[in-house]
Design a protein around this motif. Structure first.
Motif, mmCIF file in Angstrom:
data_model
loop_
_atom_site.group_PDB
_atom_site.id
_atom_site.type_symbol
_atom_site.label_atom_id
_atom_site.label_comp_id
_atom_site.label_asym_id
_atom_site.label_seq_id
_atom_site.Cartn_x
_atom_site.Cartn_y
_atom_site.Cartn_z
ATOM 1 N N ALA A 34 9.747 2.494 0.685
ATOM 2 C CA ALA A 34 10.276 3.800 1.086
ATOM 3 C C ALA A 34 11.105 4.411 -0.047
ATOM 4 O O ALA A 34 10.973 5.605 -0.352
ATOM 5 N N LYS A 35 11.947 3.611 -0.691
ATOM 6 C CA LYS A 35 12.750 4.098 -1.823
ATOM 7 C C LYS A 35 11.849 4.621 -2.937
ATOM 8 O O LYS A 35 12.109 5.679 -3.508
ATOM 9 N N HIS A 36 10.808 3.850 -3.249
ATOM 10 C CA HIS A 36 9.877 4.243 -4.302
ATOM 11 C C HIS A 36 9.226 5.588 -3.972
ATOM 12 O O HIS A 36 9.147 6.483 -4.827
ATOM 13 N N VAL B 279 0.841 -1.203 0.000
ATOM 14 C CA VAL B 279 0.000 0.000 0.000
ATOM 15 C C VAL B 279 0.877 1.254 0.000
ATOM 16 O O VAL B 279 0.588 2.218 -0.724
ATOM 17 N N ILE B 280 1.948 1.253 0.786
ATOM 18 C CA ILE B 280 2.866 2.402 0.803
ATOM 19 C C ILE B 280 3.428 2.632 -0.594
ATOM 20 O O ILE B 280 3.445 3.754 -1.090
ATOM 21 N N SER B 281 3.865 1.577 -1.209
ATOM 22 C CA SER B 281 4.487 1.684 -2.528
ATOM 23 C C SER B 281 3.534 2.247 -3.570
ATOM 24 O O SER B 281 3.938 2.995 -4.453
ATOM 25 N N GLN B 282 2.260 1.909 -3.477
ATOM 26 C CA GLN B 282 1.277 2.312 -4.476
ATOM 27 C C GLN B 282 0.623 3.659 -4.196
ATOM 28 O O GLN B 282 -0.027 4.229 -5.078
ATOM 29 N N GLU B 283 0.755 4.188 -2.988
ATOM 30 C CA GLU B 283 0.055 5.420 -2.612
ATOM 31 C C GLU B 283 0.601 6.621 -3.385
ATOM 32 O O GLU B 283 1.806 6.803 -3.484
ATOM 33 N N THR B 284 -0.294 7.412 -3.920
ATOM 34 C CA THR B 284 0.100 8.609 -4.674
ATOM 35 C C THR B 284 -0.237 9.902 -3.938
ATOM 36 O O THR B 284 0.192 10.971 -4.351
ATOM 37 N N ALA C 143 1.996 9.676 5.416
ATOM 38 C CA ALA C 143 2.479 9.718 6.800
ATOM 39 C C ALA C 143 1.771 8.671 7.655
ATOM 40 O O ALA C 143 2.411 7.969 8.446
ATOM 41 N N SER C 144 0.466 8.532 7.473
ATOM 42 C CA SER C 144 -0.291 7.548 8.248
ATOM 43 C C SER C 144 0.150 6.122 7.916
ATOM 44 O O SER C 144 0.223 5.269 8.803
ATOM 45 N N LEU C 145 0.435 5.872 6.659
ATOM 46 C CA LEU C 145 0.878 4.534 6.264
ATOM 47 C C LEU C 145 2.246 4.208 6.855
ATOM 48 O O LEU C 145 2.464 3.096 7.352
ATOM 49 N N PHE C 146 3.165 5.171 6.798
ATOM 50 C CA PHE C 146 4.484 4.926 7.384
ATOM 51 C C PHE C 146 4.378 4.770 8.904
ATOM 52 O O PHE C 146 5.074 3.938 9.494
ATOM 53 N N LYS C 147 3.504 5.540 9.531
ATOM 54 C CA LYS C 147 3.302 5.406 10.976
ATOM 55 C C LYS C 147 2.764 4.014 11.305
ATOM 56 O O LYS C 147 3.196 3.393 12.275
ATOM 57 N N CYS C 148 1.851 3.520 10.486
ATOM 58 C CA CYS C 148 1.325 2.168 10.666
ATOM 59 C C CYS C 148 2.461 1.143 10.591
ATOM 60 O O CYS C 148 2.565 0.247 11.433
ATOM 61 N N GLY C 149 3.327 1.286 9.597
ATOM 62 C CA GLY C 149 4.472 0.385 9.460
ATOM 63 C C GLY C 149 5.381 0.443 10.670
ATOM 64 O O GLY C 149 5.825 -0.586 11.186
ATOM 65 N N ALA D 258 9.492 9.293 -5.808
ATOM 66 C CA ALA D 258 8.292 10.019 -6.233
ATOM 67 C C ALA D 258 8.256 11.421 -5.623
ATOM 68 O O ALA D 258 7.945 12.398 -6.323
ATOM 69 N N LEU D 259 8.604 11.532 -4.350
ATOM 70 C CA LEU D 259 8.628 12.843 -3.696
ATOM 71 C C LEU D 259 9.709 13.738 -4.308
ATOM 72 O O LEU D 259 9.490 14.937 -4.519
ATOM 73 N N ALA D 260 10.862 13.157 -4.600
ATOM 74 C CA ALA D 260 11.942 13.932 -5.223
ATOM 75 C C ALA D 260 11.504 14.444 -6.594
ATOM 76 O O ALA D 260 11.742 15.615 -6.931
ATOM 77 N N ASP D 261 10.850 13.595 -7.371
ATOM 78 C CA ASP D 261 10.378 14.000 -8.696
ATOM 79 C C ASP D 261 9.361 15.131 -8.603
ATOM 80 O O ASP D 261 9.417 16.097 -9.377
ATOM 81 N N LYS D 262 8.444 15.039 -7.640
ATOM 82 C CA LYS D 262 7.442 16.096 -7.448
ATOM 83 C C LYS D 262 8.118 17.414 -7.074
ATOM 84 O O LYS D 262 7.773 18.474 -7.586
#
Length: 133
Positions: free
Chosen positions: A51-53, A12-17, A23-29, A57-61
């Motif tokens: 996390a790398k993915h 789910v983290i990997s696919q989230e756009t 933040a909520s997904l990483f907190k869950c992890g 994506a954040l860097a590209d944005k």
């Protein structure tokens, strides 16, 4: 069961756009890792790859935003500041999750580098004059 839950969280983290939900997904992890302790190597790898993915994506944005003109940035200042704030929360939670694996995890440096790509709009007050809030 633990592996299945964390594998699903990684997926789910990997696919989230949407940065606002990351933040909520990483907190869950992070919370899962703290409760369950050590996990299988493939589960750890899945979370690290997610996390790398997201870092890419954040860097590209952020790189895309940095190409905007000063006028465009000023016009969308509030929206851009909110986006960057949500991204900052996501990276903070990502760092906490990676820190559970290793306090000196190599991706922590990458998070810092992606943070540096931001426009820095949060450091400005509502009048557009410099100063910390």
């Amino acid at each position: 069961m633990v592996t299945n839950v964390l594998q699903h969280v990684a997926s789910v983290i990997s696919q989230e756009t949407d940065s606002t939900f990351l933040a909520s997904l990483f907190k869950c992890g992070t919370e899962c890792l703290r409760v369950w302790g050590d996990v299988k190597p493939e589960t750890r790898l899945a979370l690290e790859n997610a996390a790398k993915h997201q870092l890419q994506a954040l860097a590209d944005k952020r790189k895309a935003r940095s190409t905007r003109t000063a006028g465009e940035i000023e016009e969308d200042r509030e929206d851009l500041a909110l986006l960057e704030e949500m991204e900052e929360f996501a990276m903070e939670e990502m760092g906490k999750m990676l820190g559970v694996f290793d306090a000196n995890h190599p991706l922590l440096i990458a998070i810092s580098s992606v943070r540096d790509l931001g426009l820095g709009l949060g450091a400005w007050d509502s009048d557009g004059e410099g100063g910390e809030e």
